[in-house]
Design a protein around this motif. Structure first.
Motif, PDB file in Angstrom:
ATOM      1  N   ALA A   1       0.830  -1.211   0.000  1.00  0.00           N
ATOM      2  CA  ALA A   1       0.000   0.000   0.000  1.00  0.00           C
ATOM      3  C   ALA A   1       0.862   1.258   0.000  1.00  0.00           C
ATOM      4  O   ALA A   1       2.000   1.260   0.475  1.00  0.00           O
ATOM      5  CB  ALA A   1      -0.926  -0.001   1.211  1.00  0.00           C
ATOM      6  N   LEU A   2       0.301   2.335  -0.530  1.00  0.00           N
ATOM      7  CA  LEU A   2       0.953   3.640  -0.539  1.00  0.00           C
ATOM      8  C   LEU A   2       0.124   4.598   0.306  1.00  0.00           C
ATOM      9  O   LEU A   2      -1.087   4.719   0.108  1.00  0.00           O
ATOM     10  CB  LEU A   2       1.088   4.171  -1.966  1.00  0.00           C
ATOM     11  N   VAL A   3       0.772   5.265   1.247  1.00  0.00           N
ATOM     12  CA  VAL A   3       0.090   6.155   2.174  1.00  0.00           C
ATOM     13  C   VAL A   3       0.858   7.465   2.254  1.00  0.00           C
ATOM     14  O   VAL A   3       2.089   7.465   2.350  1.00  0.00           O
ATOM     15  CB  VAL A   3      -0.006   5.538   3.585  1.00  0.00           C
ATOM     16  N   GLU A   4       0.126   8.581   2.211  1.00  0.00           N
ATOM     17  CA  GLU A   4       0.746   9.887   2.418  1.00  0.00           C
ATOM     18  C   GLU A   4       0.425  10.362   3.828  1.00  0.00           C
ATOM     19  O   GLU A   4      -0.730  10.372   4.248  1.00  0.00           O
ATOM     20  CB  GLU A   4       0.222  10.909   1.415  1.00  0.00           C
ATOM     21  N   ALA A   5       1.472  10.737   4.575  1.00  0.00           N
ATOM     22  CA  ALA A   5       1.306  11.303   5.908  1.00  0.00           C
ATOM     23  C   ALA A   5       1.690  12.780   5.864  1.00  0.00           C
ATOM     24  O   ALA A   5       2.729  13.138   5.292  1.00  0.00           O
ATOM     25  CB  ALA A   5       2.176  10.568   6.920  1.00  0.00           C
ATOM     26  N   ILE A   6       0.853  13.630   6.441  1.00  0.00           N
ATOM     27  CA  ILE A   6       1.140  15.061   6.545  1.00  0.00           C
ATOM     28  C   ILE A   6       1.478  15.344   8.002  1.00  0.00           C
ATOM     29  O   ILE A   6       0.628  15.228   8.890  1.00  0.00           O
ATOM     30  CB  ILE A   6      -0.055  15.923   6.090  1.00  0.00           C
ATOM     31  N   VAL A   7       2.736  15.737   8.252  1.00  0.00           N
ATOM     32  CA  VAL A   7       3.251  15.917   9.604  1.00  0.00           C
ATOM     33  C   VAL A   7       3.519  17.402   9.845  1.00  0.00           C
ATOM     34  O   VAL A   7       4.114  18.086   8.994  1.00  0.00           O
ATOM     35  CB  VAL A   7       4.563  15.115   9.798  1.00  0.00           C
ATOM     36  N   GLU A   8       3.106  17.911  10.985  1.00  0.00           N
ATOM     37  CA  GLU A   8       3.374  19.304  11.337  1.00  0.00           C
ATOM     38  C   GLU A   8       4.845  19.455  11.711  1.00  0.00           C
ATOM     39  O   GLU A   8       5.346  18.752  12.596  1.00  0.00           O
ATOM     40  CB  GLU A   8       2.489  19.738  12.498  1.00  0.00           C
ATOM     41  N   THR A   9       5.537  20.385  11.015  1.00  0.00           N
ATOM     42  CA  THR A   9       6.976  20.579  11.243  1.00  0.00           C
ATOM     43  C   THR A   9       7.335  22.063  11.308  1.00  0.00           C
ATOM     44  O   THR A   9       8.187  22.544  10.553  1.00  0.00           O
ATOM     45  CB  THR A   9       7.796  19.891  10.142  1.00  0.00           C
ATOM     46  N   PRO A  10       6.707  22.833  12.192  1.00  0.00           N
ATOM     47  CA  PRO A  10       7.096  24.234  12.329  1.00  0.00           C
ATOM     48  C   PRO A  10       8.497  24.337  12.922  1.00  0.00           C
ATOM     49  O   PRO A  10       8.932  23.446  13.666  1.00  0.00           O
ATOM     50  CB  PRO A  10       6.040  24.788  13.291  1.00  0.00           C
ATOM     51  N   ASP A  11       9.206  25.376  12.573  1.00  0.00           N
ATOM     52  CA  ASP A  11      10.558  25.607  13.102  1.00  0.00           C
ATOM     53  C   ASP A  11      11.522  24.484  12.756  1.00  0.00           C
ATOM     54  O   ASP A  11      12.523  24.257  13.462  1.00  0.00           O
ATOM     55  CB  ASP A  11      10.526  25.800  14.628  1.00  0.00           C
ATOM     56  N   GLY A  12      11.213  23.740  11.685  1.00  0.00           N
ATOM     57  CA  GLY A  12      12.154  22.747  11.196  1.00  0.00           C
ATOM     58  C   GLY A  12      12.210  21.449  11.955  1.00  0.00           C
ATOM     59  O   GLY A  12      13.146  20.661  11.773  1.00  0.00           O
ATOM     60  N   ARG A  13      11.224  21.188  12.824  1.00  0.00           N
ATOM     61  CA  ARG A  13      11.224  19.921  13.561  1.00  0.00           C
ATOM     62  C   ARG A  13       9.794  19.464  13.789  1.00  0.00           C
ATOM     63  O   ARG A  13       8.846  20.243  13.673  1.00  0.00           O
ATOM     64  CB  ARG A  13      11.960  20.054  14.892  1.00  0.00           C
ATOM     65  N   VAL A  14       9.660  18.183  14.131  1.00  0.00           N
ATOM     66  CA  VAL A  14       8.324  17.612  14.315  1.00  0.00           C
ATOM     67  C   VAL A  14       7.656  18.225  15.539  1.00  0.00           C
ATOM     68  O   VAL A  14       8.261  18.336  16.614  1.00  0.00           O
ATOM     69  CB  VAL A  14       8.405  16.079  14.486  1.00  0.00           C
ATOM     70  N   ASN A  15       6.413  18.611  15.367  1.00  0.00           N
ATOM     71  CA  ASN A  15       5.614  19.132  16.468  1.00  0.00           C
ATOM     72  C   ASN A  15       4.690  18.025  16.976  1.00  0.00           C
ATOM     73  O   ASN A  15       4.008  17.365  16.198  1.00  0.00           O
ATOM     74  CB  ASN A  15       4.762  20.311  15.998  1.00  0.00           C
ATOM     75  N   TYR A  16       4.681  17.815  18.279  1.00  0.00           N
ATOM     76  CA  TYR A  16       3.815  16.796  18.877  1.00  0.00           C
ATOM     77  C   TYR A  16       2.682  17.401  19.704  1.00  0.00           C
ATOM     78  O   TYR A  16       1.813  16.664  20.171  1.00  0.00           O
ATOM     79  CB  TYR A  16       4.637  15.845  19.755  1.00  0.00           C
ATOM     80  N   GLU A  17       2.686  18.706  19.887  1.00  0.00           N
ATOM     81  CA  GLU A  17       1.675  19.341  20.714  1.00  0.00           C
ATOM     82  C   GLU A  17       0.583  19.946  19.839  1.00  0.00           C
ATOM     83  O   GLU A  17       0.866  20.581  18.826  1.00  0.00           O
ATOM     84  CB  GLU A  17       2.297  20.427  21.589  1.00  0.00           C
ATOM     85  N   GLY A  18      -0.679  19.723  20.240  1.00  0.00           N
ATOM     86  CA  GLY A  18      -1.796  20.250  19.468  1.00  0.00           C
ATOM     87  C   GLY A  18      -3.111  19.923  20.126  1.00  0.00           C
ATOM     88  O   GLY A  18      -3.162  19.446  21.265  1.00  0.00           O
ATOM     89  N   GLU A  19      -4.179  20.157  19.393  1.00  0.00           N
ATOM     90  CA  GLU A  19      -5.525  20.014  19.945  1.00  0.00           C
ATOM     91  C   GLU A  19      -6.276  18.804  19.399  1.00  0.00           C
ATOM     92  O   GLU A  19      -7.455  18.627  19.684  1.00  0.00           O
ATOM     93  CB  GLU A  19      -6.336  21.290  19.659  1.00  0.00           C
ATOM     94  N   ALA A  20      -5.614  17.963  18.616  1.00  0.00           N
ATOM     95  CA  ALA A  20      -6.286  16.787  18.068  1.00  0.00           C
ATOM     96  C   ALA A  20      -6.416  15.710  19.138  1.00  0.00           C
ATOM     97  O   ALA A  20      -5.459  15.404  19.861  1.00  0.00           O
ATOM     98  CB  ALA A  20      -5.524  16.236  16.866  1.00  0.00           C
ATOM     99  N   ALA A  21      -7.609  15.132  19.251  1.00  0.00           N
ATOM    100  CA  ALA A  21      -7.867  14.075  20.228  1.00  0.00           C
ATOM    101  C   ALA A  21      -8.380  12.844  19.506  1.00  0.00           C
ATOM    102  O   ALA A  21      -9.152  12.942  18.551  1.00  0.00           O
ATOM    103  CB  ALA A  21      -8.897  14.536  21.261  1.00  0.00           C
ATOM    104  N   ILE A  22      -7.938  11.669  19.946  1.00  0.00           N
ATOM    105  CA  ILE A  22      -8.467  10.408  19.412  1.00  0.00           C
ATOM    106  C   ILE A  22      -8.890   9.538  20.589  1.00  0.00           C
ATOM    107  O   ILE A  22      -8.218   9.506  21.623  1.00  0.00           O
ATOM    108  CB  ILE A  22      -7.452   9.666  18.506  1.00  0.00           C
TER     109      ILE A  22
END
Length: 370
Positions: free
Chosen positions: A130-151
């Motif tokens: 399978a082929l999957v595209e992931a869109i990752v938040e990378t402000p300031d040139g690094r991965v961001n893990y903090e946000g408001e998304a809840a699962i």
């Protein structure tokens, strides 16, 4: 006792957790690799006390990353499901929850460069193609893990990771309905054998003697239910062209019932020898496809689904999962095009995991999916 140090990241991906490695840091030989992964996880003990596993099937998963061999992908993602207690390694399936962490892990490992405030990582799931595209938040040139998304199934909130699943029909089998029919009888039960992102056998909860609203713990204690499902699953695996699946986690098993809330379906997903505490990402796509396809076991159970692109809401033991599906329908024929989800991931630790050097020459383990 001499030990080997293997660099790794420990990450949560969706509602699963496990070590993420560079494939080049691990043995190429699958027998040696299996021995190493069993040692890493601590398989063979219910608590995984001698490894980094967490004593459940959702915390004994492994991701191995490398630059992709495909021109249309950035990363090859090779997945392994390690059993909690049986020292088994299964390379047959993929895992959509662990896949959520692949984009962030690839960036953290330096395998994919940051390309702005958001970085697209195209992932080739080696196990299924399978082929999957992931869109990752990378402000300031690094991965961001903090946000408001809840699962549901994960405490708190994190940065969203958007996943777009492409080319998921027939991940392991010959087409979406590999047996050629939408419903068939196995062991006296009506089931749908279907392969979208993950080969599955799907039945109606009431047919298997449950309501479908039981908790995962209640279902895990129901040995008679698992015996009935396993007999059906083994025969379904043969009919789906998967051969002897006695030691393989594929196909997975799902039982559906009417939604109690605002969802389209209520789901209990089995891995297959334990009930998933929530719902697998790959399984959610397969169940959504089942609900969309005329004549399956979902007929008369699923609420009507909107025209494409549609959001399909699946209720599970601890909440809901939303799957955005793109599809075309011509009469009774469904063409499943793509699925999208929003999930979250978090880097928990980084460093070296230690394994005894002797595992490289240990006897062969039972390995599925090779």
């Amino acid at each position: 006792m001499t030990q080997l140090a293997i660099p790794f990241l420990l990450m949560r991906g969706g509602t699963s957790r496990g070590p993420y490695f560079r494939r080049s840091d691990l043995p190429e030989d699958l027998d040696q690799l299996s021995n190493v992964l069993v040692a890493v996880v601590g398989s063979g003990c219910a608590t995984n006390v001698d490894g980094v596993g967490g004593g459940t099937a959702v915390t004994t998963k492994v991701a191995m990353l490398s630059p992709s061999s495909r021109a249309d992908a950035d990363i090859d993602y090779f997945f392994a499901q390690v059993s909690v207690e049986d020292r088994l390694v299964d390379f047959a399936p993929t895992c959509g929850n662990i896949l959520v962490g692949v984009g962030p892990a690839a960036i953290e490992m330096g395998l994919v460069p940051v390309s702005g405030d958001k970085t697209s990582v195209k992932i080739h799931a080696v196990n299924t193609g399978a082929l999957v595209e992931a869109i990752v938040e990378t402000p300031d040139g690094r991965v961001n893990y903090e946000g408001e998304a809840a699962i549901d199934g994960v405490p708190g909130t994190s940065a969203p990771v958007a996943l777009n699943f492409l080319d998921v029909v027939g991940s392991r089998c010959d087409g979406m309905l590999p047996t050629g029919v939408a419903i068939e009888q196995i062991q006296g039960y009506d089931v749908t054998c279907i392969d979208v992102a993950m080969p599955m056998v799907i039945g109606r909860a009431k047919d298997f003697g449950i309501t479908g609203y039981e908790s995962a713990d209640e279902l895990n204690a129901n040995e008679a239910l698992f015996a009935r499902m396993e007999a059906v699953r083994l025969e379904a695996g043969r009919r789906m062209g998967l051969g002897d699946v006695t030691k393989s986690v594929v196909p997975k098993f799902g039982l559906i019932s009417e939604a109690r809330g605002a969802g389209h379906l209520n789901v209990r997903y089995f891995m297959p020898w334990k009930c998933h505490p929530s719902l697998a990402v790959t399984g959610s796509q397969c169940i959504a496809a089942c609900a969309l396809t005329p004549g399956t076991v979902a007929d008369g159970i699923s609420r009507p689904i909107a025209p494409s692109p549609a959001v399909v809401v699946l209720e599970h033991p601890i909440g809901d999962m939303e799957v955005t599906v793109t599809y075309e329908r011509q009469g009774d024929t469904l063409r499943f095009i793509a699925a999208g989800l929003i999930r979250t991931a978090r880097l928990i630790s980084r460093g070296d995991v230690m394994v005894p050097e002797a595992v490289l020459s240990a006897p062969k383990l039972a390995v599925a999916g090779t």
